[in-house]
Design a protein around this motif. Structure first.
Motif, PDB file in Angstrom:
ATOM      1  N   PHE A 174      14.447   3.483   3.177  1.00 61.31           N
ATOM      2  CA  PHE A 174      12.803   3.746   3.062  1.00 61.31           C
ATOM      3  C   PHE A 174      12.308   5.144   2.325  1.00 61.31           C
ATOM      4  N   LYS A 175      13.296   5.995   2.408  1.00 63.21           N
ATOM      5  CA  LYS A 175      13.106   7.202   1.643  1.00 63.21           C
ATOM      6  C   LYS A 175      13.036   7.002   0.426  1.00 63.21           C
ATOM      7  N   GLU A 176      13.833   6.020  -0.312  1.00 68.69           N
ATOM      8  CA  GLU A 176      13.988   5.911  -1.570  1.00 68.69           C
ATOM      9  C   GLU A 176      12.859   5.006  -2.024  1.00 68.69           C
ATOM     10  N   TYR A 177      12.430   4.168  -1.383  1.00 72.96           N
ATOM     11  CA  TYR A 177      11.297   3.485  -1.870  1.00 72.96           C
ATOM     12  C   TYR A 177       9.864   4.069  -1.648  1.00 72.96           C
ATOM     13  N   HIS A 178       9.858   4.841  -0.813  1.00 74.21           N
ATOM     14  CA  HIS A 178       8.550   5.642  -0.570  1.00 74.21           C
ATOM     15  C   HIS A 178       8.276   6.586  -1.606  1.00 74.21           C
ATOM     16  N   ALA A 179       9.733   7.342  -2.090  1.00 68.12           N
ATOM     17  CA  ALA A 179       9.544   8.243  -3.360  1.00 68.12           C
ATOM     18  C   ALA A 179       8.932   7.300  -4.424  1.00 68.12           C
ATOM     19  N   LYS A 180       9.139   6.120  -4.705  1.00 70.68           N
ATOM     20  CA  LYS A 180       8.661   5.208  -5.727  1.00 70.68           C
ATOM     21  C   LYS A 180       7.394   4.814  -5.412  1.00 70.68           C
ATOM     22  N   TYR A 181       7.030   4.577  -4.350  1.00 76.07           N
ATOM     23  CA  TYR A 181       5.647   3.890  -3.886  1.00 76.07           C
ATOM     24  C   TYR A 181       4.893   4.681  -2.878  1.00 76.07           C
ATOM     25  N   PRO A 182       4.573   5.815  -2.986  1.00 76.16           N
ATOM     26  CA  PRO A 182       4.082   6.678  -2.037  1.00 76.16           C
ATOM     27  C   PRO A 182       2.611   6.366  -1.256  1.00 76.16           C
ATOM     28  N   SER A 183       2.010   5.267  -1.974  1.00 76.87           N
ATOM     29  CA  SER A 183       0.775   5.131  -1.311  1.00 76.87           C
ATOM     30  C   SER A 183       0.806   3.803  -0.502  1.00 76.87           C
ATOM     31  N   HIS A 184       2.057   3.514  -0.067  1.00 72.09           N
ATOM     32  CA  HIS A 184       2.165   2.414   0.791  1.00 72.09           C
ATOM     33  C   HIS A 184       2.839   2.694   1.991  1.00 72.09           C
ATOM     34  N   GLY A 185       2.451   1.835   3.053  1.00 72.92           N
ATOM     35  CA  GLY A 185       3.108   2.207   4.549  1.00 72.92           C
ATOM     36  C   GLY A 185       4.264   1.173   4.795  1.00 72.92           C
ATOM     37  N   LYS A 232      10.006   2.142  13.034  1.00 73.43           N
ATOM     38  CA  LYS A 232      10.691   3.095  13.844  1.00 73.43           C
ATOM     39  C   LYS A 232      11.262   4.074  12.806  1.00 73.43           C
ATOM     40  N   CYS A 233      11.913   3.291  11.754  1.00 72.80           N
ATOM     41  CA  CYS A 233      12.616   3.961  10.578  1.00 72.80           C
ATOM     42  C   CYS A 233      11.732   5.001   9.874  1.00 72.80           C
ATOM     43  N   CYS A 234      10.581   4.502   9.566  1.00 76.64           N
ATOM     44  CA  CYS A 234       9.587   5.462   8.797  1.00 76.64           C
ATOM     45  C   CYS A 234       9.191   6.479   9.567  1.00 76.64           C
ATOM     46  N   LYS A 235       8.812   6.165  10.902  1.00 76.89           N
ATOM     47  CA  LYS A 235       8.296   7.416  11.985  1.00 76.89           C
ATOM     48  C   LYS A 235       9.478   8.330  11.995  1.00 76.89           C
ATOM     49  N   THR A 236      10.634   7.799  12.358  1.00 80.04           N
ATOM     50  CA  THR A 236      11.722   9.003  12.267  1.00 80.04           C
ATOM     51  C   THR A 236      11.862   9.786  11.185  1.00 80.04           C
ATOM     52  N   ALA A 237      11.893   9.046   9.922  1.00 83.69           N
ATOM     53  CA  ALA A 237      11.603   9.878   8.615  1.00 83.69           C
ATOM     54  C   ALA A 237      10.581  10.695   8.119  1.00 83.69           C
ATOM     55  N   ILE A 295       7.647   9.296   7.191  1.00 81.26           N
ATOM     56  CA  ILE A 295       7.415   8.585   6.095  1.00 81.26           C
ATOM     57  C   ILE A 295       5.759   7.923   6.457  1.00 81.26           C
ATOM     58  N   MET A 296       4.795   8.558   5.484  1.00 78.57           N
ATOM     59  CA  MET A 296       3.502   7.765   5.851  1.00 78.57           C
ATOM     60  C   MET A 296       2.830   7.593   4.455  1.00 78.57           C
ATOM     61  N   SER A 297       1.843   6.355   4.324  1.00 77.34           N
ATOM     62  CA  SER A 297       1.132   6.570   3.025  1.00 77.34           C
ATOM     63  C   SER A 297       0.280   7.585   2.940  1.00 77.34           C
ATOM     64  N   ILE A 298       0.192   7.970   1.597  1.00 78.10           N
ATOM     65  CA  ILE A 298      -0.563   9.244   1.194  1.00 78.10           C
ATOM     66  C   ILE A 298      -2.062   8.613   0.649  1.00 78.10           C
ATOM     67  N   SER A 299      -2.285   7.120   0.835  1.00 79.31           N
ATOM     68  CA  SER A 299      -3.479   6.759   0.238  1.00 79.31           C
ATOM     69  C   SER A 299      -4.465   6.237   1.390  1.00 79.31           C
ATOM     70  N   LYS A 300      -5.774   6.530   1.077  1.00 80.08           N
ATOM     71  CA  LYS A 300      -6.756   6.203   2.171  1.00 80.08           C
ATOM     72  C   LYS A 300      -7.289   4.879   1.718  1.00 80.08           C
ATOM     73  N   HIS A 301      -7.306   3.997   2.562  1.00 78.76           N
ATOM     74  CA  HIS A 301      -7.486   2.654   2.411  1.00 78.76           C
ATOM     75  C   HIS A 301      -8.810   2.136   2.821  1.00 78.76           C
ATOM     76  N   TYR A 302      -9.602   1.158   2.348  1.00 74.44           N
ATOM     77  CA  TYR A 302     -10.706   0.632   2.629  1.00 74.44           C
ATOM     78  C   TYR A 302     -10.649   0.009   4.236  1.00 74.44           C
ATOM     79  N   ARG A 303     -11.709   0.288   5.009  1.00 71.79           N
ATOM     80  CA  ARG A 303     -11.618  -0.392   6.261  1.00 71.79           C
ATOM     81  C   ARG A 303     -12.007  -1.806   6.129  1.00 71.79           C
ATOM     82  N   TYR A 304     -11.505  -2.750   6.626  1.00 74.04           N
ATOM     83  CA  TYR A 304     -11.752  -4.220   6.855  1.00 74.04           C
ATOM     84  C   TYR A 304     -13.172  -4.113   7.583  1.00 74.04           C
ATOM     85  N   LYS A 305     -14.102  -5.218   6.796  1.00 75.50           N
ATOM     86  CA  LYS A 305     -15.483  -5.373   7.565  1.00 75.50           C
ATOM     87  C   LYS A 305     -15.434  -6.773   8.324  1.00 75.50           C
ATOM     88  N   LYS A 306     -15.525  -6.795   9.342  1.00 70.00           N
ATOM     89  CA  LYS A 306     -15.465  -8.180   9.935  1.00 70.00           C
ATOM     90  C   LYS A 306     -16.749  -8.986   9.711  1.00 70.00           C
TER      91      LYS A 306
END
Length: 240
Positions: free
Chosen positions: A4-15, A38-43, A45-56
């Motif tokens: 997960f750390k390897e992939y997050h380094a490549k794609y930091p905008s994703h969760g 659990k793996c990402c929380k322990t490591a 890892i968080m998305s660094i991108s702000k995403h638009y909120r879904y409009k119901k």
């Protein structure tokens, strides 16, 4: 966790969900989303991108098609207007300036200034001034292009447009290049106001802005207009 750390380094905008799906796609390794979380929380890892909120469904906010992407042929005044808000600070004061500009000759047709952050009335006030101009030409269909800001997408704003033969067009989300002319003007305005016209006081900011708009429309040669001012260009080429 190392994966997960390897992939997050490549794609930091994703969760974690997207990373889990990408790892599954690339390696065939299957993990539940709960385990991936659990793996990402322990490591850490968080998305660094702000995403638009879904409009119901039923939300009064609406996204309109991007008519600018259809290759509009603008041949005269008032056919396509673009709008945006730019913010600036001056002597400890905060201001928001909303502009409505004619893409045909870059003339600023209406504007509104507020000293309050998030003041929706700057958009509405500028729109009403634009409508006053549009009412002189009721048979002309006007396109108004904006971003997807909450006021531009609001029910109150959009209920006014069809009453005056105005069609709403919107940029794609997070794509300022869809409104490139307005974005460029916003940059020039702040540079010229503070560097060229030396606006340094907020005591008479309303008059200073008014004088700048007059300068912009009547005294400022524009490269895109072969160094004519917007006023000169309209006088030479408008066919009303």
């Amino acid at each position: 966790m190392a994966l997960f750390k390897e992939y997050h380094a490549k794609y930091p905008s994703h969760g974690y969900r997207w990373l889990n799906a990408k790892i599954r796609l690339d390696t065939g390794l299957k993990m539940s989303d709960q385990y991936a979380h659990k793996c990402c929380k322990t490591a850490g890892i968080m998305s660094i991108s702000k995403h638009y909120r879904y409009k119901k469904p039923g939300d009064p906010f609406k996204v309109y098609p991007n008519l600018m992407a259809t290759g509009l042929n603008i041949t005269g005044p008032l056919q396509c207007i673009t709008s945006d808000m730019t913010a600036f600070r001056l002597k400890g004061g905060y201001y928001e300036l909303t502009l409505y500009m004619d893409l045909w000759n870059n003339e600023i047709l209406s504007y509104s200034l507020s000293g309050r952050k998030g003041d929706r009335m700057t958009y509405i006030s500028g729109l009403k001034d634009l409508i006053s101009i549009k009412q002189k030409y009721p048979g002309l269909e006007m396109i108004l292009h904006t971003d997807q800001g909450s006021v531009y997408a609001s029910k109150d704003f959009n209920e006014l447009l069809p009453l005056y033969n105005i069609v709403h067009s919107m940029s794609r989300a997070g794509t300022p290049t869809d409104n490139a002319a307005m974005e460029a003007i916003n940059g020039w305005i702040k540079t010229e106001m503070f560097t060229d016209l030396h606006i340094t006081s907020n005591e008479n900011i309303e008059n200073e802005i008014k004088e700048y708009i007059t300068f912009f429309n009547e005294e400022r040669p524009a490269y895109s207009l072969n160094y004519l001012t917007p006023k000169q260009y309209k006088e030479y080429y408008a066919q009303f």
